[in-house]
Design a protein around this motif. Structure first.
Motif, PDB file in Angstrom:
ATOM      1  N   GLY A  14      56.534 -76.181  46.007  1.00  0.00           N
ATOM      2  CA  GLY A  14      55.980 -77.123  45.231  1.00  0.00           C
ATOM      3  C   GLY A  14      55.034 -78.205  44.866  1.00  0.00           C
ATOM      4  N   GLY A  15      54.366 -78.315  44.081  1.00  0.00           N
ATOM      5  CA  GLY A  15      53.508 -79.273  44.508  1.00  0.00           C
ATOM      6  C   GLY A  15      54.107 -79.941  43.713  1.00  0.00           C
ATOM      7  N   GLY A  16      54.588 -80.876  43.340  1.00  0.00           N
ATOM      8  CA  GLY A  16      55.214 -81.665  41.865  1.00  0.00           C
ATOM      9  C   GLY A  16      55.102 -83.516  42.882  1.00  0.00           C
ATOM     10  N   SER A  17      55.185 -83.851  42.573  1.00  0.00           N
ATOM     11  CA  SER A  17      54.820 -85.645  42.783  1.00  0.00           C
ATOM     12  C   SER A  17      55.935 -86.030  44.173  1.00  0.00           C
ATOM     13  CB  SER A  17      55.445 -86.561  41.852  1.00  0.00           C
ATOM     14  OG  SER A  17      54.899 -86.650  40.753  1.00  0.00           O
ATOM     15  N   GLY A  18      57.635 -85.315  44.296  1.00  0.00           N
ATOM     16  CA  GLY A  18      58.013 -85.441  45.353  1.00  0.00           C
ATOM     17  C   GLY A  18      56.993 -84.828  46.602  1.00  0.00           C
ATOM     18  N   GLY A  19      56.849 -82.724  46.207  1.00  0.00           N
ATOM     19  CA  GLY A  19      55.470 -82.019  47.402  1.00  0.00           C
ATOM     20  C   GLY A  19      55.385 -82.474  48.050  1.00  0.00           C
ATOM     21  N   VAL A  20      54.317 -83.349  47.259  1.00  0.00           N
ATOM     22  CA  VAL A  20      52.727 -84.133  47.133  1.00  0.00           C
ATOM     23  C   VAL A  20      52.601 -84.913  47.900  1.00  0.00           C
ATOM     24  CG1 VAL A  20      50.502 -84.618  46.191  1.00  0.00           C
ATOM     25  CG2 VAL A  20      51.435 -82.462  45.837  1.00  0.00           C
ATOM     26  N   ARG A  21      53.817 -85.795  47.850  1.00  0.00           N
ATOM     27  CA  ARG A  21      53.591 -87.127  48.840  1.00  0.00           C
ATOM     28  C   ARG A  21      54.437 -86.753  50.164  1.00  0.00           C
ATOM     29  NH1 ARG A  21      54.544 -92.323  47.695  1.00  0.00           N
ATOM     30  NH2 ARG A  21      52.814 -92.457  45.879  1.00  0.00           N
ATOM     31  N   ALA A  22      55.139 -85.822  49.997  1.00  0.00           N
ATOM     32  CA  ALA A  22      55.365 -85.677  51.296  1.00  0.00           C
ATOM     33  C   ALA A  22      54.373 -84.776  52.743  1.00  0.00           C
ATOM     34  CB  ALA A  22      56.773 -85.092  50.703  1.00  0.00           C
ATOM     35  N   GLY A  23      53.810 -84.390  51.661  1.00  0.00           N
ATOM     36  CA  GLY A  23      52.981 -83.164  52.664  1.00  0.00           C
ATOM     37  C   GLY A  23      51.770 -83.699  52.481  1.00  0.00           C
TER      38      GLY A  23
END
Length: 461
Positions: A14-23
């Protein structure tokens, strides 16, 4: 025993806000990170949620602002609105933001897969389009949520409706719209389309919109809808939607019928886990498919975590970002922490908008018994010359025993901006005395938050 070699230290679904920040945070800490996004980078918020919705709110407000400017001496000629031009500009900005998400991940060193990832087992994923098999030591589920709609068996003709995802693709405005639902999405879009000149009817099964919010806030927003020209029908369900030569005919369980060109179903959302293969990975799911996690965002599988709307804790973009950041810091940055979900400030972009932080009056009474209430309703200074009769409402919920402020609730222009600052005070444990000692900024609407001195006493009938 030698640990198996994995393709990635962390793989994010998932490339939403949470996933992008974590990645991004994990990659910056030195982890080998992969991120799979099946649609467009940015997730619900950027592509089909907060960002384009707020642009639509702005667009819907300009017409009223132009009309009200005459009270301040402005003379405005012919005014027209081009929805297709607005939509083109909105999508251009969404494209720009999506590209930034993509660029930031790549700059941090993460590898991006434009594909859908599904579990094979707890450490293995299959990319659906390419059929590529990927292994990861740790996996983060950040697939977000999606609009829920009843089945055709539950609501015949539901296939003739649109969801909140589809709203942003409407190149032309309908003449008539029915909005089904009473949550923040339904309320916001009812105001948006009414402000753009659409004849709007909102149908809600409850008695007052915004279930879960403070009762005074709910009543103020409900009245605001009617003042905006929205026809509000409560305690009613849709029973059938039929196509006719004149658009759509919506049958209601009260025996009435509403004619519309577009029916927007905004009756709830659910976790986006269908077909993800969580069972194969040992990830337990709860109601509406949500991923069950603990305060550290850990799932029932020891190497899998989940953040954001897919966990159905507090479904807000900034919350997903904080949860993702906390996960990455804890697992890859050597700085363990988890996000505290108490006292989160939030806004509803109704017109006037809502800003709220803390708990409602009814919740406070259940939890603490004796509480003090301070509230005020006033016509803002700005409206004294423009003819706008809209009033601002403010309310403080205070625990009587120690004067701790438990809730701040605002309905009015710039409520979202004010509640962000109030949220800081709430998080610090501010008391009513702290509010009272704070000098007012005059003239402003926000000064009312620090000048309310008289406790509200309910009328005795």
């Amino acid at each position: 025993m030698t640990e198996p070699a994995y393709d990635f230290d962390l793989f994010v679904i998932g490339g939403g806000s949470g996933g992008v920040r974590a990645g991004r945070i994990a990659a910056q800490a030195g982890a080998k990170v992969g991120v799979a996004e099946e649609y467009r980078m940015g997730g619900t918020c950027v592509i089909r949620g907060c960002v384009p919705k707020k642009f639509m709110v702005y667009a819907s407000q300009y017409g009223k602002s132009i009309a009200k400017s005459t009270g301040y001496g402005w003379s405005v000629g012919e005014v027209s609105y081009d929805h297709s031009k607005f939509v083109a500009g909105m999508h251009a900005e969404v494209d720009r933001l999506s590209a930034i998400y993509d660029r930031n991940l790549k700059s941090a060193g993460a590898e991006i897969f434009n594909d859908r990832a599904e579990f094979v087992d707890a450490h293995t994923l299959r990319l659906k389009t390419s059929c590529k098999i990927i292994t990861a030591k740790k996996i983060l589920i950040a697939t977000g949520g999606r609009p829920w709609r009843p089945s055709p068996a539950e609501l015949p003709g539901v296939e003739n409706t649109i969801s909140s995802n589809d709203v942003f693709e409407m190149g032309t405005l309908p003449k008539r719209m029915l909005v089904a639902g009473g949550g923040y999405i339904a309320v916001e879009f009812a105001h948006v389309f009414a402000g753009l000149g659409v004849e709007v009817c909102l149908v809600y099964r409850g008695d007052t919109v915004l279930r879960g919010f403070d009762e005074d806030v709910r009543l103020a927003v409900h009245e605001g809808l009617k003042e905006a020209g929205v026809r509000v029908i409560t305690k009613t369900l849709l029973t059938r939607i039929e196509k006719t030569a004149d658009g759509l005919s919506v049958k209601l369980d009260n025996g009435h019928e509403v004619k519309a060109d577009v029916v927007l179903m905004a009756v709830g959302r659910q976790a986006n886990t269908e077909g993800l293969g969580c069972e194969a990975a040992g990830v337990k799911l709860g109601e509406n498919g949500k991923v069950i996690v603990d305060e550290w965002s850990r799932t029932s599988a020891p190497n899998i975590w989940a953040v954001g709307d897919v966990t159905d804790r507090v479904n807000l973009t900034p919350v997903a970002i904080r949860e993702g950041h906390a996960f990455a810091d804890t697992e890859f940055g050597g700085k363990p922490w988890y996000f505290d979900h108490a006292d989160i400030a939030t806004a509803v972009f109704s017109q006037p908008e809502v800003g709220t932080v803390g708990i409602s009056e009814s919740e406070a009474r259940k939890l603490y018994g004796e509480i003090d209430i301070y509230k005020t309703r006033f016509r803002p200074m700005k409206n004294m010359l423009n003819g706008d009769q809209t009033r601002t409402f403010m309310k403080l919920v205070v625990r009587a025993s120690d004067q701790r402020v438990l809730g701040v609730h605002i309905v009015g222009e710039d409520a979202a901006e004010m509640i962000q600052m109030a949220g800081i005070a709430m998080k610090m444990g501010a008391t009513k005395d702290d509010f009272d000692r704070t000098c007012a900024v005059h003239p402003s609407a926000a000064e009312e938050l620090v000048t309310m001195r008289t406790k509200w006493v309910p009328e005795v009938i």
